[in-house]
Enzyme design. Structure first.
Site, PDB file in Angstrom:
ATOM      1  N   GLY A  46     -22.976 -30.209   7.917  1.00 53.95           N
ATOM      2  CA  GLY A  46     -24.361 -29.723   7.712  1.00 53.95           C
ATOM      3  C   GLY A  46     -25.099 -28.558   5.887  1.00 53.95           C
ATOM      4  O   GLY A  46     -25.670 -28.457   6.557  1.00 53.95           O
ATOM      5  N   ASN A  48     -26.147 -29.847   3.657  1.00 57.07           N
ATOM      6  CA  ASN A  48     -27.419 -30.381   2.872  1.00 57.07           C
ATOM      7  C   ASN A  48     -28.379 -29.773   3.604  1.00 57.07           C
ATOM      8  O   ASN A  48     -29.619 -29.267   3.348  1.00 57.07           O
ATOM      9  CB  ASN A  48     -27.106 -31.543   2.905  1.00 57.07           C
ATOM     10  CG  ASN A  48     -28.673 -32.059   1.901  1.00 57.07           C
ATOM     11  OD1 ASN A  48     -28.241 -31.133   0.972  1.00 57.07           O
ATOM     12  ND2 ASN A  48     -29.133 -33.158   1.928  1.00 57.07           N
ATOM     13  N   THR A 103     -21.116 -23.559  -0.943  1.00 56.38           N
ATOM     14  CA  THR A 103     -19.705 -23.522  -1.326  1.00 56.38           C
ATOM     15  C   THR A 103     -19.179 -24.189  -0.065  1.00 56.38           C
ATOM     16  O   THR A 103     -20.114 -23.885   1.095  1.00 56.38           O
ATOM     17  CB  THR A 103     -19.382 -22.180  -2.471  1.00 56.38           C
ATOM     18  OG1 THR A 103     -17.913 -22.146  -2.575  1.00 56.38           O
ATOM     19  CG2 THR A 103     -18.666 -21.112  -0.387  1.00 56.38           C
ATOM     20  N   HIS A 104     -18.656 -24.315  -0.386  1.00 64.49           N
ATOM     21  CA  HIS A 104     -17.445 -25.186   0.714  1.00 64.49           C
ATOM     22  C   HIS A 104     -15.710 -24.119   0.555  1.00 64.49           C
ATOM     23  O   HIS A 104     -15.004 -24.446   0.885  1.00 64.49           O
ATOM     24  CB  HIS A 104     -16.622 -26.105   0.297  1.00 64.49           C
ATOM     25  CG  HIS A 104     -17.643 -27.608   0.291  1.00 64.49           C
ATOM     26  ND1 HIS A 104     -19.079 -27.257   1.741  1.00 64.49           N
ATOM     27  CD2 HIS A 104     -17.840 -28.736  -0.248  1.00 64.49           C
ATOM     28  CE1 HIS A 104     -19.750 -28.117   1.408  1.00 64.49           C
ATOM     29  NE2 HIS A 104     -19.536 -29.181   0.491  1.00 64.49           N
ATOM     30  N   THR A 223     -36.754 -30.882   8.112  1.00 63.74           N
ATOM     31  CA  THR A 223     -35.558 -31.188   8.246  1.00 63.74           C
ATOM     32  C   THR A 223     -34.678 -31.955   9.247  1.00 63.74           C
ATOM     33  O   THR A 223     -34.056 -31.102   8.635  1.00 63.74           O
ATOM     34  CB  THR A 223     -34.888 -29.271   7.885  1.00 63.74           C
ATOM     35  OG1 THR A 223     -35.569 -28.597   9.169  1.00 63.74           O
ATOM     36  CG2 THR A 223     -35.917 -28.895   6.534  1.00 63.74           C
ATOM     37  N   PHE A 225     -33.337 -34.692  10.349  1.00 71.17           N
ATOM     38  CA  PHE A 225     -32.083 -36.022  10.150  1.00 71.17           C
ATOM     39  C   PHE A 225     -33.223 -37.139   9.213  1.00 71.17           C
ATOM     40  O   PHE A 225     -32.983 -37.281   8.537  1.00 71.17           O
ATOM     41  CB  PHE A 225     -31.266 -36.716  10.671  1.00 71.17           C
ATOM     42  CG  PHE A 225     -30.059 -37.323  10.123  1.00 71.17           C
ATOM     43  CD1 PHE A 225     -29.210 -36.815   9.522  1.00 71.17           C
ATOM     44  CD2 PHE A 225     -30.159 -38.571  10.284  1.00 71.17           C
ATOM     45  CE1 PHE A 225     -27.944 -37.568   8.603  1.00 71.17           C
ATOM     46  CE2 PHE A 225     -29.318 -39.443   9.618  1.00 71.17           C
ATOM     47  CZ  PHE A 225     -28.184 -39.143   9.180  1.00 71.17           C
ATOM     48  N   LYS A 227     -36.046 -36.543   8.650  1.00 67.53           N
ATOM     49  CA  LYS A 227     -37.003 -36.899   7.587  1.00 67.53           C
ATOM     50  C   LYS A 227     -36.456 -36.969   5.834  1.00 67.53           C
ATOM     51  O   LYS A 227     -37.029 -37.313   4.760  1.00 67.53           O
ATOM     52  CB  LYS A 227     -37.875 -35.502   7.367  1.00 67.53           C
ATOM     53  CG  LYS A 227     -39.170 -35.440   8.931  1.00 67.53           C
ATOM     54  CD  LYS A 227     -39.911 -37.188   8.423  1.00 67.53           C
ATOM     55  CE  LYS A 227     -40.890 -36.312   7.502  1.00 67.53           C
ATOM     56  NZ  LYS A 227     -42.044 -37.176   7.045  1.00 67.53           N
ATOM     57  N   MET A 252     -26.848 -39.314   3.603  1.00 66.16           N
ATOM     58  CA  MET A 252     -26.545 -39.272   5.269  1.00 66.16           C
ATOM     59  C   MET A 252     -27.015 -40.323   6.481  1.00 66.16           C
ATOM     60  O   MET A 252     -27.286 -41.182   6.232  1.00 66.16           O
ATOM     61  CB  MET A 252     -28.064 -38.472   5.046  1.00 66.16           C
ATOM     62  CG  MET A 252     -28.296 -37.229   3.913  1.00 66.16           C
ATOM     63  SD  MET A 252     -29.615 -36.547   4.345  1.00 66.16           S
ATOM     64  CE  MET A 252     -29.899 -36.226   5.489  1.00 66.16           C
TER      65      MET A 252
END
EC number: 2.8.2.1
Length: 291
Positions: A46, A48, A103-104, A223, A225, A227, A252
């Site tokens: 999640g 993005n 960040t991941h 926001t 999914f 759209k 997506m």
């Protein structure tokens, strides 16, 4: 252009995309600003979505401002590096305060400045079964990753922490523990899907911000999914095809909860559950694999 797919490179025992691994030394010199806010997630959890929510909050829900650039330029990706695309650190240099950074990275690779400054962190966690399915499909279309191989082999690699960014289990646990010493708002993807307005209000409270009710409703709507999937400033279709090939899988894809059931066999699910139970023993938080 040479093929981008390269073997993962370990940094402090964490496998990383080769180009990202090459930025790690430079990244340690990164200087956080006190009003920075960090969005942290394990991949496919999640990131993005939260980035778009956060930018809409910062822009007061003004759609024209949120459409000023693709989301990866508005919310710089700290460790990102790739031939032909501006690196995250360069984008950050040009980003005015207050900055939102994503960040991941696990804590062991995070620039110390971010921890020392005790900047606010919004962490989003998603259930492991949906993550691994989404990650497998992402590996196929995002060509910075090595070839994912078969679903069966990828699943085992994920369970063993042999995928980019390492162990999901370690990631979700260590950021949960960070709450005890740092300002971390820990959210769950499943809660966001169930009631996005409630979770956005939690974010506003955490940030010390307020918005009119109608603006919050606007953020929820834009926001969603559906759209975001239609929005070229949010759906990553502006990234070069050599890097992300949307003809293989869209960035997506589904954004649902429980899609893992369409990929896991019963035997794989049972095997995964047994392994999961061992690694998550003693955790004081739980995930939902369906709602």
């Amino acid at each position: 252009m040479e093929p981008l797919r390269k073997p993962l490179v370990p940094v402090k025992g964490i496998p990383l995309i080769k180009y990202f691994a090459e930025t790690m030394e430079q990244l340690q010199n990164f200087t956080a600003w006190p009003d920075d806010v960090l969005i942290s997630t394990y991949p496919k959890s999640g990131t993005n979505w939260m980035s778009e929510i956060m930018d809409m909050i910062y822009q007061g829900g003004k759609l024209d401002k949120c459409g000023r650039a693709p989301v990866y330029a508005r919310i710089p990706f700290l460790e990102f590096s790739c031939p032909g695309v501006p690196p995250g650190l360069e984008t950050l240099k040009e980003t005015p305060a207050p900055r939102i950074i994503k960040t991941h990275l696990p804590l062991s690779l995070l620039p110390q400045s971010l921890l020392d400054q005790k900047i606010k962190v919004i962490y989003v966690a998603r259930n492991a079964k949906d993550v691994v399915v989404s990650y497998y499909n992402f590996y196929k279309m995002a060509k910075l990753h090595p070839d994912p191989g078969t679903w069966e082999s990828f699943l085992e690699n994920f369970m063993d922490g042999k995928v980019s960014y390492g162990s999901w289990y370690q990631h979700v646990k260590e950021w949960w523990e960070l709450r005890r010493t740092h300002p971390v708002l820990y959210l769950f993807y499943e809660d966001m899907k169930e009631n996005p307005k409630r979770e956005i209000k939690k974010i506003l409270e955490f940030l010390g911000r307020s918005l009119p009710e109608e603006t919050v409703d606007l953020i929820v709507h834009h926001t969603s999914f559906k759209k975001m999937k239609e929005n070229p400033m949010a759906n990553y279709t502006t990234i070069p095809t050599e890097v992300m090939d949307h003809t293989i899988y869209p960035f997506m894809r589904k954004g649902t909860i429980g899609d893992w059931k369409n990929t896991f066999t019963v035997a794989q699910s049972e095997h995964f559950d047994a392994h999961y139970a061992k690694l998550m023993t003693g955790c004081d938080f739980t995930f939902r694999c369906q709602i």
